[in-house]
Design a protein around this motif. Structure first.
Motif, PDB file in Angstrom:
ATOM      1  N   LEU A  66     -12.857  -4.503 -46.578  1.00 27.50           N
ATOM      2  CA  LEU A  66     -12.572  -3.918 -47.891  1.00 27.50           C
ATOM      3  C   LEU A  66     -13.365  -4.610 -48.991  1.00 27.50           C
ATOM      4  CD1 LEU A  66      -8.695  -3.306 -47.879  1.00 27.50           C
ATOM      5  CD2 LEU A  66     -10.493  -1.586 -47.911  1.00 27.50           C
ATOM      6  N   ASN A  67     -13.559  -5.924 -48.836  1.00 27.64           N
ATOM      7  CA  ASN A  67     -14.314  -6.694 -49.836  1.00 27.64           C
ATOM      8  C   ASN A  67     -15.821  -6.565 -49.662  1.00 27.64           C
ATOM      9  OD1 ASN A  67     -12.022  -7.659 -51.132  1.00 27.64           O
ATOM     10  ND2 ASN A  67     -11.923  -9.549 -49.925  1.00 27.64           N
ATOM     11  N   GLY A  68     -16.235  -5.892 -48.582  1.00 28.54           N
ATOM     12  CA  GLY A  68     -17.673  -5.727 -48.347  1.00 28.54           C
ATOM     13  C   GLY A  68     -18.315  -6.933 -47.698  1.00 28.54           C
ATOM     14  N   ASP A  69     -17.500  -7.869 -47.172  1.00 28.49           N
ATOM     15  CA  ASP A  69     -18.056  -9.070 -46.518  1.00 28.49           C
ATOM     16  C   ASP A  69     -18.607  -8.704 -45.142  1.00 28.49           C
ATOM     17  OD1 ASP A  69     -17.317 -10.813 -48.611  1.00 28.49           O
ATOM     18  OD2 ASP A  69     -15.264 -10.908 -47.863  1.00 28.49           O
ATOM     19  N   GLN A  70     -19.576  -9.488 -44.702  1.00 26.18           N
ATOM     20  CA  GLN A  70     -20.234  -9.235 -43.412  1.00 26.18           C
ATOM     21  C   GLN A  70     -19.828 -10.238 -42.345  1.00 26.18           C
ATOM     22  OE1 GLN A  70     -22.240  -6.483 -43.121  1.00 26.18           O
ATOM     23  NE2 GLN A  70     -21.568  -6.085 -45.231  1.00 26.18           N
ATOM     24  N   THR A  71     -19.352 -11.429 -42.780  1.00 26.06           N
ATOM     25  CA  THR A  71     -19.012 -12.484 -41.817  1.00 26.06           C
ATOM     26  C   THR A  71     -17.612 -13.027 -42.096  1.00 26.06           C
ATOM     27  OG1 THR A  71     -19.988 -14.225 -43.209  1.00 26.06           O
ATOM     28  CG2 THR A  71     -21.430 -13.176 -41.562  1.00 26.06           C
ATOM     29  N   ILE A  72     -17.078 -13.742 -41.088  1.00 20.56           N
ATOM     30  CA  ILE A  72     -15.739 -14.311 -41.205  1.00 20.56           C
ATOM     31  C   ILE A  72     -15.678 -15.581 -40.361  1.00 20.56           C
ATOM     32  CG2 ILE A  72     -14.784 -13.028 -39.229  1.00 20.56           C
ATOM     33  CD1 ILE A  72     -12.202 -12.656 -40.900  1.00 20.56           C
ATOM     34  N   MET A  73     -14.837 -16.543 -40.788  1.00 18.50           N
ATOM     35  CA  MET A  73     -14.682 -17.785 -40.020  1.00 18.50           C
ATOM     36  C   MET A  73     -13.694 -17.537 -38.878  1.00 18.50           C
ATOM     37  SD  MET A  73     -16.798 -19.639 -41.553  1.00 18.50           S
ATOM     38  CE  MET A  73     -16.519 -21.143 -40.603  1.00 18.50           C
ATOM     39  N   ALA A  74     -14.039 -18.053 -37.693  1.00 17.05           N
ATOM     40  CA  ALA A  74     -13.216 -17.806 -36.508  1.00 17.05           C
ATOM     41  C   ALA A  74     -13.090 -19.059 -35.651  1.00 17.05           C
ATOM     42  CB  ALA A  74     -13.803 -16.666 -35.684  1.00 17.05           C
TER      43      ALA A  74
END
Length: 275
Positions: A66-74
């Motif tokens: 929704l925020n348009g982010d492409q990456t995430i911490m996992a």
């Protein structure tokens, strides 16, 4: 386990995700919080055969999109067994209070059937007492899906499930609808359910007794028509027997009348409690 920054497109969804509901407003609020405060906790993934499989964190992934982010911490786990994977998925959602009671029950039942585990096994793996596991499972084992849906969407409070578990499955939806439509309180629902259960047990016996009672009244009427109406003498010894029968009939009639009046008063009391 290590923490990595992964592309959202690299993460395979969890087909057996314990969480079934993703309310739109919740995702909007979560996305806004992440935009303002950043990602507080990494999602959980399992690395197997060169692919990242989502264990827990579906809401966070949707919020990032929704925020348009492409990456995430996992947080990345390597080569987890299927059972360890499923256990982590359920645990993470339970501890973060993400699952509804029904979702918890469905997830535990799926894990129990899939991995052939006892309730004791599951309680140890989840770090919960066996009673908690038993109560969670009973929500989906003893409650029909239609009533589960009422609880899941909060039309019916979960607290009523404890009462409805005692009701035969073919009557749960009708009674649940009565509770919802009449906005019945807990004590009123308990009273109503008890009455319905008692009635289902007693009614067949009462109907048989009424049939016998009616037959007795018919026989007495026949005797009356044969002897009294035609002014004939009763056979010797029959007068005392008939007198006893009439007395017993009168007693039963009075008792039945009292029972009918009591039942009518009970129905009125139930209506008052439900209102």
């Amino acid at each position: 386990m290590k923490v990595l920054e992964l592309k959202l497109t690299e993460i395979e969804p969890n087909a057996d995700n314990p969480r079934r509901d993703f309310p739109a407003q919740h995702l909007v609020d979560l996305a806004e919080d992440i935009k303002k405060n950043g990602q507080r906790n990494p999602i959980l993934v399992s690395l197997k055969d060169g692919k990242y499989y989502l264990i827990a964190g579906e809401c966070r992934i949707r919020a990032f999109r929704l925020n348009g982010d492409q990456t995430i911490m996992a947080s990345v786990y390597n080569d987890l067994s299927e059972e360890a994977f499923d256990t982590l998925a359920i645990q993470d959602n339970i501890f973060s209070l993400s699952l509804s009671p029904i979702e918890t029950g469905i997830a535990l039942l799926h894990a129990q059937n899939k991995h052939k585990r006892t309730q004791e096994d599951i309680s140890k793996r989840m770090g919960k007492c066996q009673k908690w596991v038993s109560n969670s499972l009973s929500l989906v084992k003893k409650i029909v899906p239609e009533v589960q849906e009422l609880i899941r969407n909060k039309t019916l409070k979960q607290s009523f499930a404890r009462l409805l578990k005692r009701v035969p499955r073919d009557r749960q939806k009708v009674i649940a609808d009565y509770i919802v439509q009449n906005r019945t309180c807990m004590s009123g629902a308990e009273f109503y359910i008890k009455q319905q259960l008692d009635q289902s047990t007693i009614t067949p016996d009462v109907r048989r007794l009424i049939a016998v009672f009616s037959k007795g009244a018919f026989i007495l009427g026949q005797i009356s028509a044969r002897y009294s109406d035609q002014k004939q003498e009763l056979p010797k010894g029959l007068a005392s027997e008939l007198s006893k029968a009439c007395l017993e009939y009168s007693k039963v009639k009075d008792q039945l009348t009292m029972w009918i009046l009591h039942s009518a008063a009970t129905d009125q009391d139930l209506q008052n409690k439900s209102n």
